[in-house]
Scaffold this motif. Structure first.
Motif, PDB file in Angstrom:
ATOM      1  N   GLY A 310      84.993 -36.001-106.252  1.00 52.72           N
ATOM      2  CA  GLY A 310      85.176 -34.797-107.677  1.00 52.72           C
ATOM      3  C   GLY A 310      84.404 -36.060-108.527  1.00 52.72           C
ATOM      4  N   ASN A 311      84.342 -36.672-109.578  1.00 57.93           N
ATOM      5  CA  ASN A 311      83.361 -37.257-110.575  1.00 57.93           C
ATOM      6  C   ASN A 311      83.533 -38.460-109.902  1.00 57.93           C
ATOM      7  OD1 ASN A 311      86.581 -38.517-111.543  1.00 57.93           O
ATOM      8  ND2 ASN A 311      86.211 -37.976-113.797  1.00 57.93           N
ATOM      9  N   LEU A 312      83.803 -39.365-108.890  1.00 51.14           N
ATOM     10  CA  LEU A 312      84.549 -40.858-108.555  1.00 51.14           C
ATOM     11  C   LEU A 312      83.155 -40.913-107.537  1.00 51.14           C
ATOM     12  CD1 LEU A 312      87.945 -40.839-108.278  1.00 51.14           C
ATOM     13  CD2 LEU A 312      86.731 -42.152-109.809  1.00 51.14           C
ATOM     14  N   GLY A 313      81.846 -39.852-107.090  1.00 46.45           N
ATOM     15  CA  GLY A 313      80.932 -40.571-106.029  1.00 46.45           C
ATOM     16  C   GLY A 313      79.991 -39.760-106.650  1.00 46.45           C
ATOM     17  N   ALA A 331      73.881 -46.239-107.904  1.00 46.84           N
ATOM     18  CA  ALA A 331      75.725 -46.647-107.659  1.00 46.84           C
ATOM     19  C   ALA A 331      75.115 -47.669-107.508  1.00 46.84           C
ATOM     20  CB  ALA A 331      75.951 -45.998-105.509  1.00 46.84           C
ATOM     21  N   LEU A 332      74.319 -48.512-106.717  1.00 47.16           N
ATOM     22  CA  LEU A 332      74.378 -50.007-106.190  1.00 47.16           C
ATOM     23  C   LEU A 332      73.910 -51.267-107.774  1.00 47.16           C
ATOM     24  CD1 LEU A 332      71.860 -50.539-103.484  1.00 47.16           C
ATOM     25  CD2 LEU A 332      74.808 -51.071-103.426  1.00 47.16           C
ATOM     26  N   SER A 333      73.259 -50.353-108.873  1.00 52.55           N
ATOM     27  CA  SER A 333      72.945 -50.611-109.772  1.00 52.55           C
ATOM     28  C   SER A 333      74.178 -51.035-110.959  1.00 52.55           C
ATOM     29  CB  SER A 333      72.239 -49.700-110.578  1.00 52.55           C
ATOM     30  OG  SER A 333      70.357 -50.407-110.022  1.00 52.55           O
ATOM     31  N   ALA A 340      83.207 -54.458-113.914  1.00 52.46           N
ATOM     32  CA  ALA A 340      84.746 -54.029-114.292  1.00 52.46           C
ATOM     33  C   ALA A 340      84.244 -51.824-114.242  1.00 52.46           C
ATOM     34  CB  ALA A 340      84.729 -54.131-115.663  1.00 52.46           C
ATOM     35  N   GLN A 341      83.768 -52.052-114.626  1.00 52.59           N
ATOM     36  CA  GLN A 341      83.160 -50.384-114.645  1.00 52.59           C
ATOM     37  C   GLN A 341      83.625 -49.850-112.778  1.00 52.59           C
ATOM     38  OE1 GLN A 341      80.846 -48.347-116.570  1.00 52.59           O
ATOM     39  NE2 GLN A 341      80.719 -46.331-115.989  1.00 52.59           N
ATOM     40  N   TRP A 342      82.826 -50.590-111.831  1.00 53.39           N
ATOM     41  CA  TRP A 342      82.485 -50.106-109.898  1.00 53.39           C
ATOM     42  C   TRP A 342      84.077 -50.477-109.290  1.00 53.39           C
ATOM     43  CZ3 TRP A 342      79.560 -48.319-106.894  1.00 53.39           C
ATOM     44  CH2 TRP A 342      79.512 -48.718-106.247  1.00 53.39           C
ATOM     45  N   ASN A 343      84.567 -52.148-109.634  1.00 55.91           N
ATOM     46  CA  ASN A 343      85.917 -51.907-109.920  1.00 55.91           C
ATOM     47  C   ASN A 343      87.078 -50.894-109.722  1.00 55.91           C
ATOM     48  OD1 ASN A 343      85.612 -54.428-108.340  1.00 55.91           O
ATOM     49  ND2 ASN A 343      86.030 -56.060-109.896  1.00 55.91           N
ATOM     50  N   GLN A 344      86.863 -50.629-111.032  1.00 57.08           N
ATOM     51  CA  GLN A 344      87.995 -49.225-111.885  1.00 57.08           C
ATOM     52  C   GLN A 344      87.892 -48.022-110.504  1.00 57.08           C
ATOM     53  OE1 GLN A 344      90.158 -49.996-114.035  1.00 57.08           O
ATOM     54  NE2 GLN A 344      90.514 -47.434-113.089  1.00 57.08           N
ATOM     55  N   ARG A 345      85.775 -47.905-110.519  1.00 52.12           N
ATOM     56  CA  ARG A 345      85.449 -47.318-109.762  1.00 52.12           C
ATOM     57  C   ARG A 345      85.985 -46.474-108.215  1.00 52.12           C
ATOM     58  NH1 ARG A 345      81.234 -42.694-109.645  1.00 52.12           N
ATOM     59  NH2 ARG A 345      80.749 -43.977-111.563  1.00 52.12           N
TER      60      ARG A 345
END
Length: 373
Positions: A310-313, A331-333, A340-345
């Motif tokens: 979906g919109n998660l990757g 993604a790594l950046s 915080a945004q990465w952890n929510q993803r």
């Protein structure tokens, strides 16, 4: 008395369809299940037996031998007297469907897994069997289960009876996954905890396109990132693979781990899972498995990969190693600059897959097919 479902499958080696069949048989408490393998017992035959599921192997080999073994299939179906026959994959759909019909079984259902039937990615025999099934789909199966929406579209275009197709995505037993533990993969590889770790779990096969992933990995700016490749024939003994890695000068950052039994734990330690396939995917299990572990994914647009993430990757076109590299870099950046945004993803990825692709939902969907038929 429970109603009896007899599954007929081409083989029981390690594969996506075999894994789905295993989970279905061992988690369903409403129906009784038996399995007939047209070839050997394989990995999942043994596991099914250990879970008290009856397994019959026919050991078909070659044209003449296979024709003789069809009598054994007919005899087995007469003995088992199933309420439902569910076949899996083309050869089992064709042979199992015909013999089940001749045996007097009324409730016959097929299962198809491919999403790409081009000559470039399939043998001529596979395409001929699939085309034969397309013609017979009007007469033999009551329903045709497709593992992915793209698989449904592909087979209806080939001529499969669209009135009978139904999409049932793969389902997973997340409770068992949550119990798994293993040694830290970073500790095993002597990597620091902060090392960005990318991975792909897939057998070595041209359709999985390991070459594109390796080239993409060699282009990313994160020189501290490491890549782990897991799956059959992913070892130092694979000269073709090792030669490519050496030519890209990334040997010190690429780890070939071969087959593993701790995939869920390994997945949970990855920062990013990549699916670089060029074709051949229906419902790519590894994408759902990675997301269930809270690992974001970069995928090529094959099968239902884009539907799963979906919109998660990140989704890129197949075969474009530059786009794949950019997506990995992006993604790594994000992980580095917006934690915080990465952890929510990561949280959203796990929740999305667990809500949509549970084993319970898959089993209920199969029940509806068998009851409707």
């Amino acid at each position: 008395m429970k109603k009896h479902v007899v599954h007929i499958i081409t083989g029981l080696e390690n594969g996506g369809a075999e894994g789905v069949l295993f989970r279905l048989c061992t988690n369903d408490t409403v129906y009784q299940h038996s399995v007939i393998s047209l070839t050997s017992e394989g990995k999942f035959g043994l596991l099914l037996r250990q879970n008290e599921v009856r397994v019959i192997t026919l050991d078909m080999k070659g044209m003449i031998n296979s024709l003789m073994k069809l009598y054994n299939l007919h005899k087995a179906l007469k003995t088992l007297s199933p309420d439902v026959v569910q076949t899996w994959m083309y050869h089992a759909d064709l042979l199992g469907g015909i013999i089940a019909k001749l045996s007097g079984v009324k409730n016959i259902n097929w299962n198809v897994r491919h999403s790409n039937l081009s000559r470039a990615h399939n043998s001529l025999s596979t395409i001929l069997v699939a085309k034969s099934c397309a013609w017979l789909s009007r007469f033999i199966p009551n329903s045709i289960v497709c593992c992915a929406e793209q698989a449904r579209i592909t087979h209806e275009a080939l001529g499969y009876d669209s009135r009978k197709t139904v999409v049932i995505p793969n389902g997973y037993d997340f409770s068992e996954r949550d119990k798994t533990n293993s040694i830290s993969i970073k500790k095993e590889l002597s990597l620091a905890k902060s090392t960005p770790l990318i991975g792909m779990v897939a057998r070595y096969n041209p359709q999985k396109n390991h070459a594109a992933l390796l080239r993409a990995f060699s282009l990313i700016e994160h020189d501290d990132a490491h890549l782990v490749l897991v799956g059959p024939n992913i070892t130092e003994a694979n000269e073709e693979l090792v030669t490519l890695i050496r030519s890209l000068n990334i040997s010190k950052r690429v780890h070939l781990l071969g087959e593993r039994t701790d995939i869920p734990s390994l997945m949970s330690e990855l920062d990013l899972h990549v699916l670089s396939s060029s074709s051949g995917e229906g419902f790519p299990n590894v994408v759902a498995e990675a997301m269930a572990s809270g690992t974001p994914c970069v995928v090529t647009d094959v099968g239902d990969a884009s539907f799963i993430v979906g919109n998660l990757g990140w989704v890129v076109e197949p075969g474009n190693e530059y786009a794949l590299s950019e997506a990995i870099q992006m993604a790594l950046s994000q992980k580095e600059s917006r934690p915080a945004q990465w952890n929510q993803r990561k949280i959203d990825s796990a929740q999305s897959v667990r809500q949509r692709f549970s084993i319970e939902k898959m089993i209920l969907a199969y029940h509806k097919v068998w009851e409707k038929s």
